[in-house]
Design an enzyme around this catalytic site. Structure first.
Site, PDB file in Angstrom:
ATOM      1  N   ASP A  71      47.750  42.902   9.206  1.00 39.09           N
ATOM      2  CA  ASP A  71      48.402  42.061   8.213  1.00 39.09           C
ATOM      3  C   ASP A  71      47.382  41.141   7.562  1.00 39.09           C
ATOM      4  O   ASP A  71      46.577  40.527   8.243  1.00 39.09           O
ATOM      5  CB  ASP A  71      49.518  41.250   8.882  1.00 39.09           C
ATOM      6  CG  ASP A  71      50.427  40.605   7.854  1.00 39.09           C
ATOM      7  OD1 ASP A  71      50.635  41.213   6.784  1.00 39.09           O
ATOM      8  OD2 ASP A  71      50.928  39.499   8.116  1.00 39.09           O
ATOM      9  N   HIS A 112      50.347  31.696  -1.948  1.00 39.16           N
ATOM     10  CA  HIS A 112      50.919  31.526  -0.604  1.00 39.16           C
ATOM     11  C   HIS A 112      49.967  30.737   0.289  1.00 39.16           C
ATOM     12  O   HIS A 112      50.367  29.773   0.948  1.00 39.16           O
ATOM     13  CB  HIS A 112      51.213  32.899   0.020  1.00 39.16           C
ATOM     14  CG  HIS A 112      51.637  32.832   1.461  1.00 39.16           C
ATOM     15  ND1 HIS A 112      52.856  32.320   1.867  1.00 39.16           N
ATOM     16  CD2 HIS A 112      50.989  33.207   2.598  1.00 39.16           C
ATOM     17  CE1 HIS A 112      52.944  32.389   3.188  1.00 39.16           C
ATOM     18  NE2 HIS A 112      51.824  32.917   3.663  1.00 39.16           N
ATOM     19  N   GLU A 122      58.671  37.226   5.545  1.00 41.31           N
ATOM     20  CA  GLU A 122      57.561  37.198   4.589  1.00 41.31           C
ATOM     21  C   GLU A 122      57.673  38.429   3.703  1.00 41.31           C
ATOM     22  O   GLU A 122      57.711  39.559   4.197  1.00 41.31           O
ATOM     23  CB  GLU A 122      56.203  37.163   5.307  1.00 41.31           C
ATOM     24  CG  GLU A 122      55.922  35.803   5.951  1.00 41.31           C
ATOM     25  CD  GLU A 122      54.515  35.659   6.500  1.00 41.31           C
ATOM     26  OE1 GLU A 122      53.829  36.684   6.701  1.00 41.31           O
ATOM     27  OE2 GLU A 122      54.095  34.505   6.732  1.00 41.31           O
ATOM     28  N   GLU A 146      56.312  41.164   1.608  1.00 43.20           N
ATOM     29  CA  GLU A 146      55.012  41.819   1.502  1.00 43.20           C
ATOM     30  C   GLU A 146      55.204  43.269   1.032  1.00 43.20           C
ATOM     31  O   GLU A 146      56.298  43.818   1.079  1.00 43.20           O
ATOM     32  CB  GLU A 146      54.292  41.850   2.867  1.00 43.20           C
ATOM     33  CG  GLU A 146      54.065  40.478   3.469  1.00 43.20           C
ATOM     34  CD  GLU A 146      53.068  40.468   4.617  1.00 43.20           C
ATOM     35  OE1 GLU A 146      52.260  41.424   4.725  1.00 43.20           O
ATOM     36  OE2 GLU A 146      53.093  39.501   5.401  1.00 43.20           O
ATOM     37  N   ASP A 159      57.438  40.920   7.016  1.00 42.80           N
ATOM     38  CA  ASP A 159      56.684  40.478   8.186  1.00 42.80           C
ATOM     39  C   ASP A 159      57.405  39.270   8.791  1.00 42.80           C
ATOM     40  O   ASP A 159      57.061  38.121   8.542  1.00 42.80           O
ATOM     41  CB  ASP A 159      55.262  40.108   7.742  1.00 42.80           C
ATOM     42  CG  ASP A 159      54.407  39.658   8.910  1.00 42.80           C
ATOM     43  OD1 ASP A 159      54.578  40.182  10.020  1.00 42.80           O
ATOM     44  OD2 ASP A 159      53.561  38.766   8.701  1.00 42.80           O
ATOM     45  N   ARG A 169      57.976  30.659  13.008  1.00 45.97           N
ATOM     46  CA  ARG A 169      57.046  29.594  12.610  1.00 45.97           C
ATOM     47  C   ARG A 169      56.729  28.632  13.747  1.00 45.97           C
ATOM     48  O   ARG A 169      55.603  28.140  13.842  1.00 45.97           O
ATOM     49  CB  ARG A 169      57.627  28.806  11.430  1.00 45.97           C
ATOM     50  CG  ARG A 169      57.866  29.631  10.184  1.00 45.97           C
ATOM     51  CD  ARG A 169      56.579  30.226   9.646  1.00 45.97           C
ATOM     52  NE  ARG A 169      56.823  31.035   8.451  1.00 45.97           N
ATOM     53  CZ  ARG A 169      55.952  31.902   7.986  1.00 45.97           C
ATOM     54  NH1 ARG A 169      54.801  32.106   8.592  1.00 45.97           N
ATOM     55  NH2 ARG A 169      56.230  32.609   6.911  1.00 45.97           N
ATOM     56  N   GLN A 183      54.446  30.409  16.219  1.00 40.51           N
ATOM     57  CA  GLN A 183      53.152  30.575  15.537  1.00 40.51           C
ATOM     58  C   GLN A 183      52.358  29.267  15.508  1.00 40.51           C
ATOM     59  O   GLN A 183      51.158  29.246  15.785  1.00 40.51           O
ATOM     60  CB  GLN A 183      53.418  31.055  14.105  1.00 40.51           C
ATOM     61  CG  GLN A 183      52.176  31.371  13.287  1.00 40.51           C
ATOM     62  CD  GLN A 183      52.520  31.794  11.846  1.00 40.51           C
ATOM     63  OE1 GLN A 183      53.683  31.925  11.492  1.00 40.51           O
ATOM     64  NE2 GLN A 183      51.514  31.998  11.035  1.00 40.51           N
ATOM     65  N   LYS A 203      54.440  36.801  15.510  1.00 40.27           N
ATOM     66  CA  LYS A 203      54.530  37.900  14.541  1.00 40.27           C
ATOM     67  C   LYS A 203      54.791  39.242  15.211  1.00 40.27           C
ATOM     68  O   LYS A 203      54.952  40.251  14.535  1.00 40.27           O
ATOM     69  CB  LYS A 203      53.196  38.027  13.787  1.00 40.27           C
ATOM     70  CG  LYS A 203      52.767  36.784  13.054  1.00 40.27           C
ATOM     71  CD  LYS A 203      53.441  36.699  11.712  1.00 40.27           C
ATOM     72  CE  LYS A 203      52.784  35.629  10.848  1.00 40.27           C
ATOM     73  NZ  LYS A 203      53.332  35.661   9.500  1.00 40.27           N
ATOM     74  N   THR A 258      58.493  43.963  12.563  1.00 37.86           N
ATOM     75  CA  THR A 258      58.068  44.097  11.171  1.00 37.86           C
ATOM     76  C   THR A 258      58.925  45.208  10.584  1.00 37.86           C
ATOM     77  O   THR A 258      58.964  46.301  11.140  1.00 37.86           O
ATOM     78  CB  THR A 258      56.577  44.491  11.082  1.00 37.86           C
ATOM     79  OG1 THR A 258      55.789  43.529  11.803  1.00 37.86           O
ATOM     80  CG2 THR A 258      56.101  44.549   9.644  1.00 37.86           C
ATOM     81  N   GLU A 267      57.848  28.321   2.548  1.00 37.14           N
ATOM     82  CA  GLU A 267      57.501  27.742   1.248  1.00 37.14           C
ATOM     83  C   GLU A 267      58.741  27.309   0.474  1.00 37.14           C
ATOM     84  O   GLU A 267      58.758  26.245  -0.135  1.00 37.14           O
ATOM     85  CB  GLU A 267      56.736  28.771   0.409  1.00 37.14           C
ATOM     86  CG  GLU A 267      55.386  29.161   0.973  1.00 37.14           C
ATOM     87  CD  GLU A 267      54.871  30.447   0.347  1.00 37.14           C
ATOM     88  OE1 GLU A 267      55.195  31.530   0.870  1.00 37.14           O
ATOM     89  OE2 GLU A 267      54.167  30.368  -0.671  1.00 37.14           O
TER      90      GLU A 267
HETATM   91 CA    CA Z   1      52.267  38.129   6.927  1.00 40.01          CA
END
Ligand code: CA
Length: 421
Positions: free
Chosen positions: A131, A138, A204, A206, A238, A242, A245, A258, A262, A369
């Site tokens: 990834d 971002h 996320e 992607e 993804d 948080r 992480q 993570k 996925t 975000e």
């Molecule tokens: Ca990612």
């Protein structure tokens, strides 16, 4: 032979102008139906074309059993010349003015199935999952949140595509439910960590590049070699914990935050089908080191949107609308960088682009975000408000390249959150 991307091509299979799967797309997937084993197919309008059925009937010239497989890997291994030849042949078989399949009722009954009646599976055997973190918007948003405006981008960011090695074992196909992950949590106001269910679950947005060729250990890749190795793309979510992480990531980067899931879309849209939608990415200043320079336009003008639907909502609310073209580092540069140390690449490797955010507020590709780390809750509909994902929430991403009168689309990648216990 006609160019399979010719905008004038029409199929005898009806295709709505709003469909993601016109003649100019022909994405590959793995499906099962009628109680038979999974095999490879191509999407056309609301139908799936059974390539194993066509191969058995002698209509496709490939290594025997290629399309009987439960993943695209063996087909991808055969290389770009075979990919081009088979795509052209499938296009020919589906043309409105070719009677070969159009007027053969028996073959149609065998090989053309309503998509609503098939089950779609993970299209590739994922060899490795890497990834990246390649959207400047971002990375800047996240940097501003955690380090302040003056240190938003880390000193290395403008010099290489930053990435980490993720887990191939938990890449799942759209529709797979995702259990809320558990992990070590240490909120700022506590002295000791505890083990529990994630309280800040995020998505996320992607794209995933699907690698269709190997590169030997010890060898670097040129731009042309990297381009040729990318078989196609999928939508990729993804999922990110948080809070897990934030506590774990120092100093080696993301791990369990993570690793739990996925999700990818079931149809792999080929690089060949995306060819007409190539565009240049943002100007790269400073100029990248020589091994990362690209002469070609390796970005794509590809519209993306994200919808979120809580269990209590009748329909999904759009929370993001952006475009893949904003990515600072292209998939080709990511692949060149990945191999640059001497790292071997495998057929079935999946490269996540990194969260795709754009310059506008409405173009943010994660809840981190969108809710600005939980400080700006987002209003959905029916009075539902979110900072992060809750149990029962369904998150769906869609993507497409718009042309005049048709679109080359990806379908969707959806996942619904299950409680931790
Ligand atoms: Ca990612």
């Amino acid at each position: 032979m006609t160019d399979p991307n010719d905008p004038a091509l029409r199929s005898f299979v009806p295709v709505d102008p709003a469909s993601d799967f016109p003649m100019q797309n022909l994405p590959y997937g793995v499906f099962s139906a009628r109680g038979l084993a999974p095999r490879i197919g191509v999407a056309i309008g609301d139908y799936v074309l059974d390539l194993w059925g066509l191969e058995q009937d002698g209509r496709l010239d490939v290594e025997p059993g290629t399309f009987a497989a439960s993943s695209l890997n063996a087909f991808m291994t055969q290389g770009p010349k075979v990919w081009a030849r088979i795509r052209a042949r499938i296009s020919e078989l589906l043309r409105h003015d070719n009677d070969e399949l159009r007027d053969n009722d028996e073959l149609q009954k065998l090989a053309l199935l309503p998509m609503a009646q098939v089950e779609l599976h993970l299209p590739i055997a994922v060899a490795g999952y890497t990834d990246f973190y390649s959207s400047k918007e971002h990375a800047t948003n996240v940097g501003v949140m955690f380090r302040g405006k003056d240190n938003a981008l880390q000193p290395n960011w403008l010099h290489m595509p930053i990435g980490y090695n993720g887990r191939a074992s938990t890449v799942v196909v759209s529709g797979t439910k995702v259990r809320r992950p558990r992990g070590q949590l240490k909120p700022a106001n506590t002295e000791h960590p505890s083990f529990g269910s994630c309280q800040r679950l995020d998505f996320e947005l992607e794209m995933g590049a699907v690698i269709g060729q190997t590169s030997p250990m010890g060898e670097m890749l040129s731009e042309a070699q990297a381009q040729e190795m990318i078989f196609g793309f999928v939508l990729l979510n993804d999922w990110s914990a948080r809070d897990i992480q934030q506590w774990e990531y120092v100093p080696l980067g993301p791990f369990q935050g993570k690793a739990f899931a996925t999700s990818i879309s079931p149809w792999v849209v080929t690089s060949a089908a995306l060819e007409p939608f190539r565009c240049r990415g943002p100007e790269q200043v400073p100029q990248p080191l020589a091994y990362l320079r690209q002469a070609q336009a390796n970005n794509y003008d590809l519209e993306l949107e994200v919808g979120l639907r809580a269990g209590s909502m009748s329909k999904s609310a759009r929370i993001c609308r952006t475009n893949f073209k904003y990515m600072y580092w292209s998939s080709v540069q990511q692949l060149m960088h990945h191999a640059s140390s001497g790292c071997a690449m495998n057929v079935g490797d999946l490269l996540g682009s990194g969260t795709i955010s754009g310059p506008e507020k409405s173009q943010r590709g994660s809840l981190l975000e969108i809710s600005w780390n939980g400080t700006e809750p987002v209003q959905l509909a029916d009075g539902v408000v979110r900072t992060f994902l809750e149990d029962g929430d369904s998150l769906a991403m869609r993507g497409w390249c718009q042309s005049e009168g048709y679109r080359v689309g990806f379908g969707e990648v959806e996942g619904t959150i299950l409680p931790a216990d």
